[in-house]
Motif scaffolding. Sequence first.
Motif, PDB file in Angstrom:
ATOM      1  N   LEU A  85     -23.931 -28.613  -1.963  1.00  0.00           N
ATOM      2  CA  LEU A  85     -23.920 -27.163  -1.772  1.00  0.00           C
ATOM      3  C   LEU A  85     -22.505 -26.635  -1.552  1.00  0.00           C
ATOM      4  CD1 LEU A  85     -27.140 -26.569   0.326  1.00  0.00           C
ATOM      5  CD2 LEU A  85     -26.554 -25.483  -1.843  1.00  0.00           C
ATOM      6  N   ARG A  86     -21.713 -27.365  -0.793  1.00  0.00           N
ATOM      7  CA  ARG A  86     -20.321 -26.929  -0.582  1.00  0.00           C
ATOM      8  C   ARG A  86     -19.540 -26.952  -1.900  1.00  0.00           C
ATOM      9  NH1 ARG A  86     -20.682 -30.266   4.123  1.00  0.00           N
ATOM     10  NH2 ARG A  86     -21.025 -28.937   5.928  1.00  0.00           N
ATOM     11  N   ALA A  87     -19.782 -27.967  -2.727  1.00  0.00           N
ATOM     12  CA  ALA A  87     -19.059 -28.117  -3.995  1.00  0.00           C
ATOM     13  C   ALA A  87     -19.323 -26.959  -4.957  1.00  0.00           C
ATOM     14  CB  ALA A  87     -19.425 -29.442  -4.662  1.00  0.00           C
ATOM     15  N   VAL A  88     -20.503 -26.344  -4.861  1.00  0.00           N
ATOM     16  CA  VAL A  88     -20.839 -25.210  -5.737  1.00  0.00           C
ATOM     17  C   VAL A  88     -20.839 -23.891  -4.966  1.00  0.00           C
ATOM     18  CG1 VAL A  88     -22.127 -26.620  -7.391  1.00  0.00           C
ATOM     19  CG2 VAL A  88     -23.345 -25.534  -5.478  1.00  0.00           C
ATOM     20  N   GLU A  89     -20.255 -23.901  -3.773  1.00  0.00           N
ATOM     21  CA  GLU A  89     -20.131 -22.719  -2.921  1.00  0.00           C
ATOM     22  C   GLU A  89     -21.487 -22.062  -2.653  1.00  0.00           C
ATOM     23  OE1 GLU A  89     -17.173 -20.371  -4.915  1.00  0.00           O
ATOM     24  OE2 GLU A  89     -15.554 -21.642  -4.189  1.00  0.00           O
ATOM     25  N   GLY A  90     -22.506 -22.890  -2.446  1.00  0.00           N
ATOM     26  CA  GLY A  90     -23.821 -22.397  -2.088  1.00  0.00           C
ATOM     27  C   GLY A  90     -24.627 -21.822  -3.239  1.00  0.00           C
ATOM     28  N   SER A  91     -24.220 -22.050  -4.481  1.00  0.00           N
ATOM     29  CA  SER A  91     -24.936 -21.504  -5.635  1.00  0.00           C
ATOM     30  C   SER A  91     -26.091 -22.428  -6.032  1.00  0.00           C
ATOM     31  CB  SER A  91     -23.991 -21.318  -6.822  1.00  0.00           C
ATOM     32  OG  SER A  91     -24.731 -20.940  -7.962  1.00  0.00           O
ATOM     33  N   PHE A  92     -27.289 -22.088  -5.580  1.00  0.00           N
ATOM     34  CA  PHE A  92     -28.467 -22.880  -5.927  1.00  0.00           C
ATOM     35  C   PHE A  92     -28.733 -22.820  -7.426  1.00  0.00           C
ATOM     36  CE2 PHE A  92     -28.984 -22.014  -1.447  1.00  0.00           C
ATOM     37  CZ  PHE A  92     -29.390 -23.238  -0.965  1.00  0.00           C
ATOM     38  N   ARG A  93     -28.419 -21.706  -8.044  1.00  0.00           N
ATOM     39  CA  ARG A  93     -28.610 -21.546  -9.485  1.00  0.00           C
ATOM     40  C   ARG A  93     -27.777 -22.582 -10.248  1.00  0.00           C
ATOM     41  NH1 ARG A  93     -30.798 -17.332 -11.482  1.00  0.00           N
ATOM     42  NH2 ARG A  93     -30.181 -16.002  -9.761  1.00  0.00           N
ATOM     43  N   THR A  94     -26.556 -22.802  -9.813  1.00  0.00           N
ATOM     44  CA  THR A  94     -25.704 -23.805 -10.450  1.00  0.00           C
ATOM     45  C   THR A  94     -26.307 -25.198 -10.295  1.00  0.00           C
ATOM     46  OG1 THR A  94     -23.731 -22.468 -10.073  1.00  0.00           O
ATOM     47  CG2 THR A  94     -23.378 -24.819 -10.465  1.00  0.00           C
ATOM     48  N   LEU A  95     -26.842 -25.495  -9.110  1.00  0.00           N
ATOM     49  CA  LEU A  95     -27.427 -26.814  -8.875  1.00  0.00           C
ATOM     50  C   LEU A  95     -28.650 -27.067  -9.748  1.00  0.00           C
ATOM     51  CD1 LEU A  95     -27.241 -27.209  -5.001  1.00  0.00           C
ATOM     52  CD2 LEU A  95     -25.854 -28.353  -6.715  1.00  0.00           C
ATOM     53  N   THR A  96     -29.540 -26.090  -9.841  1.00  0.00           N
ATOM     54  CA  THR A  96     -30.770 -26.302 -10.618  1.00  0.00           C
ATOM     55  C   THR A  96     -30.506 -26.292 -12.122  1.00  0.00           C
ATOM     56  OG1 THR A  96     -31.339 -23.953 -10.438  1.00  0.00           O
ATOM     57  CG2 THR A  96     -32.365 -25.460  -8.849  1.00  0.00           C
ATOM     58  N   ALA A  97     -29.339 -25.842 -12.551  1.00  0.00           N
ATOM     59  CA  ALA A  97     -28.991 -25.843 -13.978  1.00  0.00           C
ATOM     60  C   ALA A  97     -28.362 -27.168 -14.414  1.00  0.00           C
ATOM     61  CB  ALA A  97     -28.035 -24.693 -14.274  1.00  0.00           C
ATOM     62  N   ARG A  98     -27.909 -27.984 -13.472  1.00  0.00           N
ATOM     63  CA  ARG A  98     -27.270 -29.266 -13.814  1.00  0.00           C
ATOM     64  C   ARG A  98     -28.357 -30.305 -14.077  1.00  0.00           C
ATOM     65  NH1 ARG A  98     -22.909 -30.243  -9.123  1.00  0.00           N
ATOM     66  NH2 ARG A  98     -24.711 -31.377  -8.390  1.00  0.00           N
ATOM     67  N   THR A  99     -28.570 -30.652 -15.329  1.00  0.00           N
ATOM     68  CA  THR A  99     -29.613 -31.620 -15.668  1.00  0.00           C
ATOM     69  C   THR A  99     -29.010 -32.852 -16.331  1.00  0.00           C
ATOM     70  OG1 THR A  99     -30.022 -30.553 -17.789  1.00  0.00           O
ATOM     71  CG2 THR A  99     -31.399 -29.865 -15.944  1.00  0.00           C
ATOM     72  N   GLU A 100     -29.755 -33.950 -16.264  1.00  0.00           N
ATOM     73  CA  GLU A 100     -29.339 -35.195 -16.898  1.00  0.00           C
ATOM     74  C   GLU A 100     -29.360 -35.005 -18.413  1.00  0.00           C
ATOM     75  OE1 GLU A 100     -32.011 -38.292 -15.746  1.00  0.00           O
ATOM     76  OE2 GLU A 100     -31.671 -37.958 -13.617  1.00  0.00           O
ATOM     77  N   SER A 101     -28.315 -35.456 -19.063  1.00  0.00           N
ATOM     78  CA  SER A 101     -28.329 -35.393 -20.523  1.00  0.00           C
ATOM     79  C   SER A 101     -29.191 -36.538 -21.051  1.00  0.00           C
ATOM     80  CB  SER A 101     -26.903 -35.483 -21.073  1.00  0.00           C
ATOM     81  OG  SER A 101     -26.325 -36.698 -20.683  1.00  0.00           O
ATOM     82  N   GLY A 102     -29.905 -36.288 -22.121  1.00  0.00           N
ATOM     83  CA  GLY A 102     -30.746 -37.304 -22.720  1.00  0.00           C
ATOM     84  C   GLY A 102     -32.106 -37.465 -22.072  1.00  0.00           C
ATOM     85  N   ARG A 103     -32.389 -36.732 -21.050  1.00  0.00           N
ATOM     86  CA  ARG A 103     -33.699 -36.818 -20.387  1.00  0.00           C
ATOM     87  C   ARG A 103     -34.743 -36.162 -21.279  1.00  0.00           C
ATOM     88  NH1 ARG A 103     -35.317 -37.898 -14.721  1.00  0.00           N
ATOM     89  NH2 ARG A 103     -37.541 -37.530 -14.767  1.00  0.00           N
ATOM     90  N   ILE A 104     -35.840 -36.849 -21.511  1.00  0.00           N
ATOM     91  CA  ILE A 104     -36.903 -36.320 -22.354  1.00  0.00           C
ATOM     92  C   ILE A 104     -38.107 -35.994 -21.476  1.00  0.00           C
ATOM     93  CG2 ILE A 104     -38.481 -36.818 -24.249  1.00  0.00           C
ATOM     94  CD1 ILE A 104     -36.322 -38.719 -25.341  1.00  0.00           C
TER      95      ILE A 104
END
Length: 147
Positions: A85-104
């Motif tokens: 959370l500190r790394a993205v300055e509390g942006s939950f939207r940024t966290l939920t947008a980071r997904t594993e590549s290649g995940r099916i």
Amino acid sequence: MRKTAGAIALGAALTFSSVAGTGAGGVASAAPAQPRSQYPPSALVLSYAEGEDSGSAPVRRAVTLSCAPAPTGTHPTARRACAELRAVEGSFRTLTARTESGRICTREWRPVTVTAEGVWEGSRVWYEHTFPNPCFKNAVRSQVFEF
């Protein structure tokens, strides 16, 4: 008659105030509010629900997360979640947008909703995100909603 009623009321008030601990004079005083910590408050309730939105979906899990002055709460990986959370300055939207590549994931519609509510570094927070199914939620590269 009026003086007698007033004297009785005054006597009752003084007796109550001395019993209640406000002092012999019956006057209560409050000390000015002092902050207990030099850190801005960060205390959150995170939840996971099965359904399309937090208003109608039954909550299946919920944890607390406090990040200041030290990571605490019922979150299983509080230290990592706070660091993310500190790394993205509390942006939950940024966290939920980071997904594993290649995940099916399948395209089935079995929605799950995550929420974050509380205070992050002194600011009120309300965040809600609905994933199409648990696979999409689990594809997010973050510990914040892993509980």
